[in-house]
Design a protein around this motif. Structure first.
Motif, PDB file in Angstrom:
ATOM      1  N   ALA A 288       0.827  -1.203   0.000  1.00 31.39           N
ATOM      2  CA  ALA A 288       0.000   0.000   0.000  1.00 31.39           C
ATOM      3  C   ALA A 288       0.863   1.256   0.000  1.00 31.39           C
ATOM      4  CB  ALA A 288      -0.933  -0.007   1.211  1.00 31.39           C
ATOM      5  N   VAL A 289       1.917   1.275   0.813  1.00 33.38           N
ATOM      6  CA  VAL A 289       2.808   2.435   0.861  1.00 33.38           C
ATOM      7  C   VAL A 289       3.463   2.658  -0.501  1.00 33.38           C
ATOM      8  CG1 VAL A 289       4.964   3.301   1.873  1.00 33.38           C
ATOM      9  CG2 VAL A 289       3.201   2.344   3.338  1.00 33.38           C
ATOM     10  N   SER A 290       3.839   1.581  -1.182  1.00 32.10           N
ATOM     11  CA  SER A 290       4.454   1.717  -2.508  1.00 32.10           C
ATOM     12  C   SER A 290       3.477   2.292  -3.531  1.00 32.10           C
ATOM     13  CB  SER A 290       4.984   0.366  -2.996  1.00 32.10           C
ATOM     14  OG  SER A 290       3.930  -0.470  -3.434  1.00 32.10           O
ATOM     15  N   GLN A 291       2.180   2.150  -3.273  1.00 36.13           N
ATOM     16  CA  GLN A 291       1.153   2.669  -4.174  1.00 36.13           C
ATOM     17  C   GLN A 291       0.644   4.047  -3.753  1.00 36.13           C
ATOM     18  OE1 GLN A 291      -0.150   1.095  -7.092  1.00 36.13           O
ATOM     19  NE2 GLN A 291       1.759   0.004  -6.745  1.00 36.13           N
ATOM     20  N   GLY A 292       1.069   4.526  -2.578  1.00 34.83           N
ATOM     21  CA  GLY A 292       0.686   5.872  -2.153  1.00 34.83           C
ATOM     22  C   GLY A 292      -0.505   5.931  -1.217  1.00 34.83           C
ATOM     23  N   TYR A 293      -0.822   4.859  -0.544  1.00 36.60           N
ATOM     24  CA  TYR A 293      -1.901   4.881   0.436  1.00 36.60           C
ATOM     25  C   TYR A 293      -1.503   4.046   1.642  1.00 36.60           C
ATOM     26  CZ  TYR A 293      -3.481   0.390  -1.627  1.00 36.60           C
ATOM     27  OH  TYR A 293      -3.570  -0.892  -2.097  1.00 36.60           O
ATOM     28  N   ALA A 294      -2.326   4.064   2.683  1.00 37.05           N
ATOM     29  CA  ALA A 294      -2.028   3.303   3.899  1.00 37.05           C
ATOM     30  C   ALA A 294      -3.196   2.385   4.220  1.00 37.05           C
ATOM     31  CB  ALA A 294      -1.768   4.251   5.058  1.00 37.05           C
ATOM     32  N   VAL A 295      -2.887   1.292   4.895  1.00 40.31           N
ATOM     33  CA  VAL A 295      -3.886   0.291   5.242  1.00 40.31           C
ATOM     34  C   VAL A 295      -3.917   0.132   6.758  1.00 40.31           C
ATOM     35  CG1 VAL A 295      -4.485  -2.149   5.031  1.00 40.31           C
ATOM     36  CG2 VAL A 295      -3.658  -0.919   3.062  1.00 40.31           C
ATOM     37  N   THR A 296      -5.121   0.006   7.302  1.00 36.46           N
ATOM     38  CA  THR A 296      -5.278  -0.247   8.733  1.00 36.46           C
ATOM     39  C   THR A 296      -6.172  -1.466   8.927  1.00 36.46           C
ATOM     40  OG1 THR A 296      -7.207   1.187   8.918  1.00 36.46           O
ATOM     41  CG2 THR A 296      -5.071   2.189   9.335  1.00 36.46           C
ATOM     42  N   ILE A 297      -6.141  -2.015  10.141  1.00 34.27           N
ATOM     43  CA  ILE A 297      -7.026  -3.134  10.473  1.00 34.27           C
ATOM     44  C   ILE A 297      -8.389  -2.539  10.815  1.00 34.27           C
ATOM     45  CG2 ILE A 297      -7.461  -5.024  12.073  1.00 34.27           C
ATOM     46  CD1 ILE A 297      -4.420  -5.219  12.442  1.00 34.27           C
ATOM     47  N   LYS A 298      -9.392  -2.851  10.024  1.00 36.29           N
ATOM     48  CA  LYS A 298     -10.745  -2.341  10.256  1.00 36.29           C
ATOM     49  C   LYS A 298     -11.513  -3.228  11.220  1.00 36.29           C
ATOM     50  CE  LYS A 298     -10.640   1.196   7.541  1.00 36.29           C
ATOM     51  NZ  LYS A 298     -10.757   2.549   8.028  1.00 36.29           N
ATOM     52  N   GLN A 299     -11.286  -4.530  11.142  1.00 31.65           N
ATOM     53  CA  GLN A 299     -11.967  -5.481  12.011  1.00 31.65           C
ATOM     54  C   GLN A 299     -11.101  -6.724  12.119  1.00 31.65           C
ATOM     55  OE1 GLN A 299     -15.854  -6.504  10.613  1.00 31.65           O
ATOM     56  NE2 GLN A 299     -16.423  -7.538  12.465  1.00 31.65           N
ATOM     57  N   SER A 300     -11.119  -7.341  13.281  1.00 32.79           N
ATOM     58  CA  SER A 300     -10.260  -8.502  13.475  1.00 32.79           C
ATOM     59  C   SER A 300     -10.881  -9.463  14.473  1.00 32.79           C
ATOM     60  CB  SER A 300      -8.900  -8.039  13.990  1.00 32.79           C
ATOM     61  OG  SER A 300      -8.091  -9.136  14.299  1.00 32.79           O
ATOM     62  N   LYS A 301     -10.737 -10.749  14.194  1.00 31.92           N
ATOM     63  CA  LYS A 301     -11.103 -11.803  15.130  1.00 31.92           C
ATOM     64  C   LYS A 301      -9.842 -12.614  15.354  1.00 31.92           C
ATOM     65  CE  LYS A 301     -15.878 -11.871  14.035  1.00 31.92           C
ATOM     66  NZ  LYS A 301     -17.112 -12.476  14.073  1.00 31.92           N
ATOM     67  N   ARG A 302      -9.514 -12.850  16.583  1.00 36.75           N
ATOM     68  CA  ARG A 302      -8.243 -13.472  16.951  1.00 36.75           C
ATOM     69  C   ARG A 302      -7.965 -14.746  16.141  1.00 36.75           C
ATOM     70  NH1 ARG A 302      -5.285 -12.685  21.714  1.00 36.75           N
ATOM     71  NH2 ARG A 302      -3.781 -14.352  22.037  1.00 36.75           N
ATOM     72  N   ASP A 303      -6.861 -14.731  15.412  1.00 36.42           N
ATOM     73  CA  ASP A 303      -6.357 -15.880  14.651  1.00 36.42           C
ATOM     74  C   ASP A 303      -7.317 -16.415  13.591  1.00 36.42           C
ATOM     75  OD1 ASP A 303      -4.000 -15.817  16.121  1.00 36.42           O
ATOM     76  OD2 ASP A 303      -4.818 -17.158  17.659  1.00 36.42           O
ATOM     77  N   ARG A 304      -8.326 -15.654  13.223  1.00 37.57           N
ATOM     78  CA  ARG A 304      -9.256 -16.169  12.223  1.00 37.57           C
ATOM     79  C   ARG A 304      -9.415 -15.220  11.053  1.00 37.57           C
ATOM     80  NH1 ARG A 304     -13.219 -20.470  13.352  1.00 37.57           N
ATOM     81  NH2 ARG A 304     -13.659 -19.696  11.301  1.00 37.57           N
ATOM     82  N   VAL A 305      -9.972 -14.057  11.289  1.00 42.44           N
ATOM     83  CA  VAL A 305     -10.319 -13.138  10.209  1.00 42.44           C
ATOM     84  C   VAL A 305      -9.675 -11.782  10.461  1.00 42.44           C
ATOM     85  CG1 VAL A 305     -12.231 -11.958   9.069  1.00 42.44           C
ATOM     86  CG2 VAL A 305     -12.530 -14.290   9.871  1.00 42.44           C
ATOM     87  N   VAL A 306      -9.100 -11.213   9.411  1.00 44.92           N
ATOM     88  CA  VAL A 306      -8.568  -9.856   9.481  1.00 44.92           C
ATOM     89  C   VAL A 306      -9.157  -9.099   8.303  1.00 44.92           C
ATOM     90  CG1 VAL A 306      -6.517  -8.421   9.385  1.00 44.92           C
ATOM     91  CG2 VAL A 306      -6.404 -10.629  10.488  1.00 44.92           C
ATOM     92  N   ILE A 307      -9.830  -8.000   8.585  1.00 46.06           N
ATOM     93  CA  ILE A 307     -10.377  -7.153   7.526  1.00 46.06           C
ATOM     94  C   ILE A 307      -9.545  -5.882   7.504  1.00 46.06           C
ATOM     95  CG2 ILE A 307     -12.366  -5.859   6.710  1.00 46.06           C
ATOM     96  CD1 ILE A 307     -14.124  -7.985   8.083  1.00 46.06           C
ATOM     97  N   LEU A 308      -8.853  -5.681   6.381  1.00 48.24           N
ATOM     98  CA  LEU A 308      -8.009  -4.511   6.208  1.00 48.24           C
ATOM     99  C   LEU A 308      -8.730  -3.506   5.325  1.00 48.24           C
ATOM    100  CD1 LEU A 308      -4.673  -6.394   5.480  1.00 48.24           C
ATOM    101  CD2 LEU A 308      -5.427  -5.448   7.656  1.00 48.24           C
TER     102      LEU A 308
END
Length: 88
Positions: free
Chosen positions: A38-58
């Motif tokens: 994302a940084v190489s493309q000119g934007y930033a990514v954050t974790i929007k939602q997360s469930k421990r060790d299962r799902v990560v929504i960026l």
């Protein structure tokens, strides 16, 4: 006489591409890879939602819906009006 560029000479902004699909050993490797891309493309990514060790929504750090966090005074109409505190 001023020279103005025609539409074919205008420089287009670079397209911000999503990260390519891949397979990752763990969650930290995924987040690091996506963040670096994302940084190489000119934007930033954050974790929007997360469930421990299962799902990560960026998501893009600038994405989402605006939430007005200012206090409002409800009027009789459907609209509420923001008011400043004028007293000291």
């Amino acid at each position: 006489m001023m020279d103005t560029p025609c539409s074919s000479e205008l420089i287009e902004a670079p397209q911000m591409l999503p990260p390519p699909p891949g397979t990752f050993v763990d969650r930290e490797e995924l987040i690091q890879h996506v963040g670096d891309f994302a940084v190489s493309q000119g934007y930033a990514v954050t974790i929007k939602q997360s469930k421990r060790d299962r799902v990560v929504i960026l998501g893009c750090d600038r994405g989402g819906v605006y939430r007005n966090r200012r206090k409002t005074i409800d009027e009789s109409s459907a609209e509420s009006i923001r008011r400043r505190k004028t007293g000291s």
